[in-house]
Design a protein around this motif. Structure first.
Motif, PDB file in Angstrom:
ATOM      1  N   LEU A 178       1.028  -1.154  -0.013  1.00  0.00           N
ATOM      2  CA  LEU A 178      -0.232  -0.070  -0.123  1.00  0.00           C
ATOM      3  C   LEU A 178       0.869   1.173   0.106  1.00  0.00           C
ATOM      4  CD1 LEU A 178      -2.780   1.162   0.307  1.00  0.00           C
ATOM      5  CD2 LEU A 178      -2.255   0.944   2.858  1.00  0.00           C
ATOM      6  N   THR A 179       0.430   2.277  -0.773  1.00  0.00           N
ATOM      7  CA  THR A 179       1.377   3.402  -0.697  1.00  0.00           C
ATOM      8  C   THR A 179       0.246   4.530  -0.872  1.00  0.00           C
ATOM      9  OG1 THR A 179       3.230   2.642  -2.161  1.00  0.00           O
ATOM     10  CG2 THR A 179       2.954   4.918  -2.129  1.00  0.00           C
ATOM     11  N   GLU A 180       0.225   5.420   0.381  1.00  0.00           N
ATOM     12  CA  GLU A 180      -0.697   6.324   0.492  1.00  0.00           C
ATOM     13  C   GLU A 180      -0.127   7.588   0.617  1.00  0.00           C
ATOM     14  OE1 GLU A 180      -4.406   4.450   3.000  1.00  0.00           O
ATOM     15  OE2 GLU A 180      -3.047   5.770   4.170  1.00  0.00           O
ATOM     16  N   TYR A 181       1.212   7.825   0.607  1.00  0.00           N
ATOM     17  CA  TYR A 181       2.076   9.101   0.410  1.00  0.00           C
ATOM     18  C   TYR A 181       3.265   8.917  -0.161  1.00  0.00           C
ATOM     19  CZ  TYR A 181       4.946   8.362   4.642  1.00  0.00           C
ATOM     20  OH  TYR A 181       5.888   7.750   5.457  1.00  0.00           O
ATOM     21  N   SER A 182       3.852   9.798  -0.851  1.00  0.00           N
ATOM     22  CA  SER A 182       5.188   9.766  -1.547  1.00  0.00           C
ATOM     23  C   SER A 182       5.314  11.088  -1.761  1.00  0.00           C
ATOM     24  CB  SER A 182       5.109   8.941  -2.618  1.00  0.00           C
ATOM     25  OG  SER A 182       6.490   9.004  -3.388  1.00  0.00           O
ATOM     26  N   TYR A 183       6.598  11.840  -1.148  1.00  0.00           N
ATOM     27  CA  TYR A 183       6.994  13.206  -1.603  1.00  0.00           C
ATOM     28  C   TYR A 183       8.302  13.351  -2.039  1.00  0.00           C
ATOM     29  CZ  TYR A 183       2.849  13.911   1.678  1.00  0.00           C
ATOM     30  OH  TYR A 183       1.574  13.812   2.397  1.00  0.00           O
ATOM     31  N   TYR A 184       8.635  12.325  -2.772  1.00  0.00           N
ATOM     32  CA  TYR A 184       9.884  12.374  -3.199  1.00  0.00           C
ATOM     33  C   TYR A 184      10.018  13.145  -4.397  1.00  0.00           C
ATOM     34  CZ  TYR A 184      11.195   8.747  -0.165  1.00  0.00           C
ATOM     35  OH  TYR A 184      11.476   7.924   0.907  1.00  0.00           O
ATOM     36  N   LYS A 185       8.732  13.678  -5.143  1.00  0.00           N
ATOM     37  CA  LYS A 185       8.799  14.321  -6.436  1.00  0.00           C
ATOM     38  C   LYS A 185       7.315  15.087  -6.444  1.00  0.00           C
ATOM     39  CE  LYS A 185       9.973  14.449 -11.342  1.00  0.00           C
ATOM     40  NZ  LYS A 185      10.496  13.495 -12.280  1.00  0.00           N
ATOM     41  N   PHE A 186       7.636  16.305  -6.049  1.00  0.00           N
ATOM     42  CA  PHE A 186       6.190  17.291  -6.300  1.00  0.00           C
ATOM     43  C   PHE A 186       6.574  18.585  -6.326  1.00  0.00           C
ATOM     44  CE2 PHE A 186       7.335  17.653  -1.902  1.00  0.00           C
ATOM     45  CZ  PHE A 186       7.226  19.147  -1.591  1.00  0.00           C
ATOM     46  N   SER A 187       5.691  19.325  -7.015  1.00  0.00           N
ATOM     47  CA  SER A 187       5.612  20.673  -7.161  1.00  0.00           C
ATOM     48  C   SER A 187       4.347  21.414  -6.508  1.00  0.00           C
ATOM     49  CB  SER A 187       6.042  21.254  -8.613  1.00  0.00           C
ATOM     50  OG  SER A 187       6.006  22.520  -8.714  1.00  0.00           O
ATOM     51  N   ARG A 188       4.444  22.295  -5.677  1.00  0.00           N
ATOM     52  CA  ARG A 188       3.273  23.139  -5.260  1.00  0.00           C
ATOM     53  C   ARG A 188       3.416  24.717  -5.505  1.00  0.00           C
ATOM     54  NH1 ARG A 188      -0.496  21.564  -1.347  1.00  0.00           N
ATOM     55  NH2 ARG A 188      -1.691  23.408  -2.180  1.00  0.00           N
ATOM     56  N   SER A 189       2.366  25.352  -5.984  1.00  0.00           N
ATOM     57  CA  SER A 189       2.511  26.813  -6.531  1.00  0.00           C
ATOM     58  C   SER A 189       1.519  27.407  -5.903  1.00  0.00           C
ATOM     59  CB  SER A 189       2.453  26.892  -8.038  1.00  0.00           C
ATOM     60  OG  SER A 189       3.532  26.397  -8.788  1.00  0.00           O
ATOM     61  N   PHE A 190       1.989  29.014  -5.318  1.00  0.00           N
ATOM     62  CA  PHE A 190       1.081  29.610  -4.527  1.00  0.00           C
ATOM     63  C   PHE A 190       1.165  31.116  -5.065  1.00  0.00           C
ATOM     64  CE2 PHE A 190       2.585  26.312  -1.521  1.00  0.00           C
ATOM     65  CZ  PHE A 190       1.401  25.906  -1.113  1.00  0.00           C
ATOM     66  N   LYS A 191      -0.113  31.678  -5.697  1.00  0.00           N
ATOM     67  CA  LYS A 191      -0.149  33.146  -5.900  1.00  0.00           C
ATOM     68  C   LYS A 191       0.111  34.044  -4.684  1.00  0.00           C
ATOM     69  CE  LYS A 191      -2.556  36.208  -9.003  1.00  0.00           C
ATOM     70  NZ  LYS A 191      -1.411  36.737  -9.325  1.00  0.00           N
ATOM     71  N   ILE A 192       1.185  34.865  -5.086  1.00  0.00           N
ATOM     72  CA  ILE A 192       1.631  35.819  -3.864  1.00  0.00           C
ATOM     73  C   ILE A 192       0.955  37.103  -3.987  1.00  0.00           C
ATOM     74  CG2 ILE A 192       3.552  37.049  -2.819  1.00  0.00           C
ATOM     75  CD1 ILE A 192       3.476  33.917  -2.419  1.00  0.00           C
TER      76      ILE A 192
END
Length: 143
Positions: free
Chosen positions: A91-105
């Protein structure tokens, strides 16, 4: 898909969701879909003097994060290889080895003073407000 293609969406979160969906069809391991469970969830808070963004990203180090600010978009990304293991995944419920998050400032943010810290699996981005945004209520005299 052309990696330089940008979606014409105004909201970076909508753009991110569409990109995540497309990535879900182009992954090395089909158990790790590149969808929302492979990018950290965020909390955003505002005080009188600053905004703070908290990203829950356990198992990483400070050096794993890349933070960029282009125009009014703050992007947090990680591109790390997965550790090799002989264990069979059930079971794999999370994996944070490759991601990108963007936020408008917001225009209220002093972009030169943005800072970041990483402790106990939480990346904290501090975005101080500009002096004129913090000045509070103002009385205007009618002449």
């Amino acid at each position: 898909m052309n990696k330089n293609f940008k979606f014409p969406f105004f909201n970076p979160e909508v753009e991110q969701a569409v990109q995540d969906f497309i990535k879900s069809w182009n992954v090395e391991n089909t158990k790790d879909f590149g969808w929302s469970w492979t990018r950290p969830l965020a909390n955003v808070e505002e005080t009188e003097n600053q905004f703070q963004i908290f990203l829950a990203a356990p198992g990483l180090s400070k050096a794993d994060f890349k933070l960029t600010l282009e125009k009014d978009i703050l992007t947090v990304s990680v591109d790390k290889s997965k550790p090799e293991t002989s264990a069979q995944k059930k079971l794999t419920e999370y994996s944070y080895y490759k991601f990108s998050r963007s936020f408008k400032i917001s225009a209220e943010v002093n972009q030169q003073a943005i800072s970041a810290s990483y402790e106990n699996g939480v990346l904290t981005l501090t975005l101080p407000k500009k002096e004129e945004a913090v000045s509070g209520p103002k009385t205007i005299n009618i002449i």
